[in-house]
Design a protein around this motif. Structure first.
Motif, PDB file in Angstrom:
ATOM      1  N   ALA A 158       0.671  -1.249  -0.038  1.00  0.00           N
ATOM      2  CA  ALA A 158      -0.166  -0.107   0.157  1.00  0.00           C
ATOM      3  C   ALA A 158       0.846   1.379   0.138  1.00  0.00           C
ATOM      4  O   ALA A 158       0.586   2.291  -0.767  1.00  0.00           O
ATOM      5  CB  ALA A 158      -0.943  -0.109   1.227  1.00  0.00           C
ATOM      6  N   ASN A 159       1.936   1.294   0.748  1.00  0.00           N
ATOM      7  CA  ASN A 159       2.798   2.363   0.919  1.00  0.00           C
ATOM      8  C   ASN A 159       3.503   2.623  -0.571  1.00  0.00           C
ATOM      9  O   ASN A 159       3.804   3.741  -0.947  1.00  0.00           O
ATOM     10  CB  ASN A 159       3.858   2.144   1.872  1.00  0.00           C
ATOM     11  CG  ASN A 159       3.120   2.399   3.523  1.00  0.00           C
ATOM     12  OD1 ASN A 159       2.307   3.023   3.441  1.00  0.00           O
ATOM     13  ND2 ASN A 159       3.755   1.811   4.240  1.00  0.00           N
ATOM     14  N   LEU A 160       4.204   1.605  -0.989  1.00  0.00           N
ATOM     15  CA  LEU A 160       4.531   1.511  -2.156  1.00  0.00           C
ATOM     16  C   LEU A 160       3.530   2.321  -3.492  1.00  0.00           C
ATOM     17  O   LEU A 160       4.177   3.196  -4.186  1.00  0.00           O
ATOM     18  CB  LEU A 160       5.053   0.377  -2.810  1.00  0.00           C
ATOM     19  CG  LEU A 160       5.738   0.245  -4.251  1.00  0.00           C
ATOM     20  CD1 LEU A 160       6.669   1.130  -4.311  1.00  0.00           C
ATOM     21  CD2 LEU A 160       6.210  -1.197  -4.515  1.00  0.00           C
ATOM     22  N   ARG A 161       2.424   1.748  -3.397  1.00  0.00           N
ATOM     23  CA  ARG A 161       1.546   2.157  -4.565  1.00  0.00           C
ATOM     24  C   ARG A 161       1.446   3.875  -4.354  1.00  0.00           C
ATOM     25  O   ARG A 161       1.134   4.454  -5.102  1.00  0.00           O
ATOM     26  CB  ARG A 161       0.246   1.246  -4.469  1.00  0.00           C
ATOM     27  CG  ARG A 161       0.224   0.257  -4.920  1.00  0.00           C
ATOM     28  CD  ARG A 161      -0.874  -0.928  -4.671  1.00  0.00           C
ATOM     29  NE  ARG A 161      -2.160  -0.044  -4.765  1.00  0.00           N
ATOM     30  CZ  ARG A 161      -3.373  -0.588  -4.293  1.00  0.00           C
ATOM     31  NH1 ARG A 161      -3.471  -2.082  -4.050  1.00  0.00           N
ATOM     32  NH2 ARG A 161      -4.454  -0.202  -4.496  1.00  0.00           N
ATOM     33  N   ARG A 162       1.286   4.200  -3.123  1.00  0.00           N
ATOM     34  CA  ARG A 162       0.859   5.512  -2.804  1.00  0.00           C
ATOM     35  C   ARG A 162       2.027   6.401  -3.197  1.00  0.00           C
ATOM     36  O   ARG A 162       2.017   7.281  -3.841  1.00  0.00           O
ATOM     37  CB  ARG A 162       0.692   5.580  -1.172  1.00  0.00           C
ATOM     38  CG  ARG A 162       0.496   7.232  -0.942  1.00  0.00           C
ATOM     39  CD  ARG A 162       0.072   7.348   0.553  1.00  0.00           C
ATOM     40  NE  ARG A 162       0.819   6.693   1.483  1.00  0.00           N
ATOM     41  CZ  ARG A 162       0.410   5.505   2.159  1.00  0.00           C
ATOM     42  NH1 ARG A 162      -0.820   5.029   1.875  1.00  0.00           N
ATOM     43  NH2 ARG A 162       1.006   4.765   2.943  1.00  0.00           N
ATOM     44  N   ARG A 163       3.509   5.942  -2.978  1.00  0.00           N
ATOM     45  CA  ARG A 163       4.566   6.414  -3.577  1.00  0.00           C
ATOM     46  C   ARG A 163       4.510   6.878  -5.103  1.00  0.00           C
ATOM     47  O   ARG A 163       4.791   7.804  -5.537  1.00  0.00           O
ATOM     48  CB  ARG A 163       5.983   6.001  -3.263  1.00  0.00           C
ATOM     49  CG  ARG A 163       6.219   6.213  -1.763  1.00  0.00           C
ATOM     50  CD  ARG A 163       7.600   5.856  -1.154  1.00  0.00           C
ATOM     51  NE  ARG A 163       7.934   4.494  -1.883  1.00  0.00           N
ATOM     52  CZ  ARG A 163       7.813   3.439  -1.245  1.00  0.00           C
ATOM     53  NH1 ARG A 163       7.139   3.188   0.203  1.00  0.00           N
ATOM     54  NH2 ARG A 163       8.363   2.118  -1.463  1.00  0.00           N
ATOM     55  N   VAL A 164       4.294   5.623  -5.677  1.00  0.00           N
ATOM     56  CA  VAL A 164       4.376   5.519  -7.193  1.00  0.00           C
ATOM     57  C   VAL A 164       2.953   6.243  -7.785  1.00  0.00           C
ATOM     58  O   VAL A 164       3.294   7.288  -8.556  1.00  0.00           O
ATOM     59  CB  VAL A 164       4.314   4.062  -7.740  1.00  0.00           C
ATOM     60  CG1 VAL A 164       4.150   4.075  -9.143  1.00  0.00           C
ATOM     61  CG2 VAL A 164       5.701   3.446  -7.253  1.00  0.00           C
ATOM     62  N   PHE A 165       1.743   5.783  -7.381  1.00  0.00           N
ATOM     63  CA  PHE A 165       0.551   6.422  -8.144  1.00  0.00           C
ATOM     64  C   PHE A 165       0.236   7.848  -7.712  1.00  0.00           C
ATOM     65  O   PHE A 165      -0.594   8.675  -8.344  1.00  0.00           O
ATOM     66  CB  PHE A 165      -0.490   5.560  -7.937  1.00  0.00           C
ATOM     67  CG  PHE A 165      -0.119   4.259  -8.726  1.00  0.00           C
ATOM     68  CD1 PHE A 165       0.178   4.236  -9.986  1.00  0.00           C
ATOM     69  CD2 PHE A 165      -0.154   3.067  -7.952  1.00  0.00           C
ATOM     70  CE1 PHE A 165       0.502   3.047 -10.666  1.00  0.00           C
ATOM     71  CE2 PHE A 165       0.212   1.709  -8.782  1.00  0.00           C
ATOM     72  CZ  PHE A 165       0.345   1.763  -9.956  1.00  0.00           C
ATOM     73  N   VAL A 166       0.593   8.223  -6.183  1.00  0.00           N
ATOM     74  CA  VAL A 166       0.326   9.630  -5.839  1.00  0.00           C
ATOM     75  C   VAL A 166       1.314  10.584  -5.944  1.00  0.00           C
ATOM     76  O   VAL A 166       1.092  11.538  -6.534  1.00  0.00           O
ATOM     77  CB  VAL A 166      -0.492   9.388  -4.343  1.00  0.00           C
ATOM     78  CG1 VAL A 166      -0.752  10.643  -3.875  1.00  0.00           C
ATOM     79  CG2 VAL A 166      -1.588   8.606  -4.471  1.00  0.00           C
ATOM     80  N   GLN A 167       2.374  10.255  -5.263  1.00  0.00           N
ATOM     81  CA  GLN A 167       3.359  11.072  -5.281  1.00  0.00           C
ATOM     82  C   GLN A 167       4.299  11.372  -6.369  1.00  0.00           C
ATOM     83  O   GLN A 167       4.733  12.337  -6.927  1.00  0.00           O
ATOM     84  CB  GLN A 167       4.380  10.843  -4.196  1.00  0.00           C
ATOM     85  CG  GLN A 167       3.731  10.911  -2.592  1.00  0.00           C
ATOM     86  CD  GLN A 167       4.568  10.048  -1.596  1.00  0.00           C
ATOM     87  OE1 GLN A 167       5.591   9.541  -1.720  1.00  0.00           O
ATOM     88  NE2 GLN A 167       4.029  10.486  -0.577  1.00  0.00           N
ATOM     89  N   GLU A 168       4.547  10.001  -7.256  1.00  0.00           N
ATOM     90  CA  GLU A 168       5.425  10.301  -8.285  1.00  0.00           C
ATOM     91  C   GLU A 168       4.641  10.658  -9.516  1.00  0.00           C
ATOM     92  O   GLU A 168       5.123  11.373 -10.279  1.00  0.00           O
ATOM     93  CB  GLU A 168       6.279   8.811  -8.509  1.00  0.00           C
ATOM     94  CG  GLU A 168       7.005   8.777  -9.475  1.00  0.00           C
ATOM     95  CD  GLU A 168       7.882   7.320  -9.846  1.00  0.00           C
ATOM     96  OE1 GLU A 168       7.978   6.990 -10.934  1.00  0.00           O
ATOM     97  OE2 GLU A 168       8.071   6.629  -8.672  1.00  0.00           O
ATOM     98  N   GLN A 169       3.573   9.809  -9.738  1.00  0.00           N
ATOM     99  CA  GLN A 169       2.924   9.997 -11.069  1.00  0.00           C
ATOM    100  C   GLN A 169       1.852  10.729 -11.012  1.00  0.00           C
ATOM    101  O   GLN A 169       1.080  11.265 -12.059  1.00  0.00           O
ATOM    102  CB  GLN A 169       2.260   8.559 -11.810  1.00  0.00           C
ATOM    103  CG  GLN A 169       3.463   7.526 -11.980  1.00  0.00           C
ATOM    104  CD  GLN A 169       2.865   6.304 -12.290  1.00  0.00           C
ATOM    105  OE1 GLN A 169       1.957   6.039 -12.457  1.00  0.00           O
ATOM    106  NE2 GLN A 169       4.043   5.445 -12.883  1.00  0.00           N
ATOM    107  N   SER A 170       1.354  11.377  -9.726  1.00  0.00           N
ATOM    108  CA  SER A 170       0.262  12.245  -9.593  1.00  0.00           C
ATOM    109  C   SER A 170      -1.093  11.935 -10.217  1.00  0.00           C
ATOM    110  O   SER A 170      -2.026  12.551 -10.708  1.00  0.00           O
ATOM    111  CB  SER A 170       0.330  13.833 -10.066  1.00  0.00           C
ATOM    112  OG  SER A 170       1.581  14.149  -9.161  1.00  0.00           O
TER     113      SER A 170
END
Length: 183
Positions: free
Chosen positions: A29-41
């Protein structure tokens, strides 16, 4: 002058398996947040949805002394209708994208796991920059679509290229090839 022996760092291996422990689920869940929210917006606060409640979550775990250390990749699979499976939310930590085949190994476990559960068709919406990877892994493009404002290709896995994996929790240990520097 003493000549020092040149030593090369050997990459550790990675466990590729279904998440079965709390730290694995939280790490995914944390990885998905980093990739899809923080990195890719693509999403504003989180990418969680109702599919997370029914999906099987798969992870790639880095190792330290052959023990699982941290979640560095993830994907989820679910059966949408009888024998129709979907893969979604494939993510690999930016620090581990250069590690050979982590994404490919997660894709392989995803399709092999569904195939063992009676899958007749396995689909995914693939971000356009990843279409080439999926084609190399024996997926066929079906149609371009826009999801969450991002262009994707709906693709289908060629199931005959993915033998059933009856125990995704056991998964497998993946040791990337070591690339020796050219001399």
């Amino acid at each position: 002058m003493i000549e020092l022996e040149q030593r090369h760092f050997h990459c550790p291996g990675y466990y590729i398996r279904a998440a079965s422990k709390r730290f694995e689920a939280e790490g995914a869940a944390n990885l998905r947040r980093r990739v899809f929210v923080q990195e890719q917006s693509i999403f504003h606060k989180h990418d969680r949805d109702d599919i997370d409640l029914i999906a099987t979550h798969l992870v790639a775990l880095s190792t330290y002394a052959h023990e699982a250390d941290q979640v560095v990749g993830t994907v989820r699979i679910h059966e949408e209708a009888p024998r129709l499976w979907w893969g979604s939310r494939l993510a690999v930590d930016s620090d581990f994208r250069a590690v050979g085949r982590l994404g490919a190994e997660l894709i392989r476990l995803a399709v092999c796991s569904a195939n063992a559960r009676g899958c007749d068709r396995f689909l995914a919406h693939v971000q356009m920059q990843n279409v080439i990877l999926f084609k190399r892994l024996h997926w066929s493009p079906l149609e371009e679509v826009t999801i969450h404002g991002t262009p994707h290709m709906r693709m289908e896995a060629q199931l005959d290229r993915y033998p059933p994996c009856a125990d995704p929790v056991a998964g497998w240990y993946h040791r990337p090839r070591i690339h020796e520097p050219h001399r």
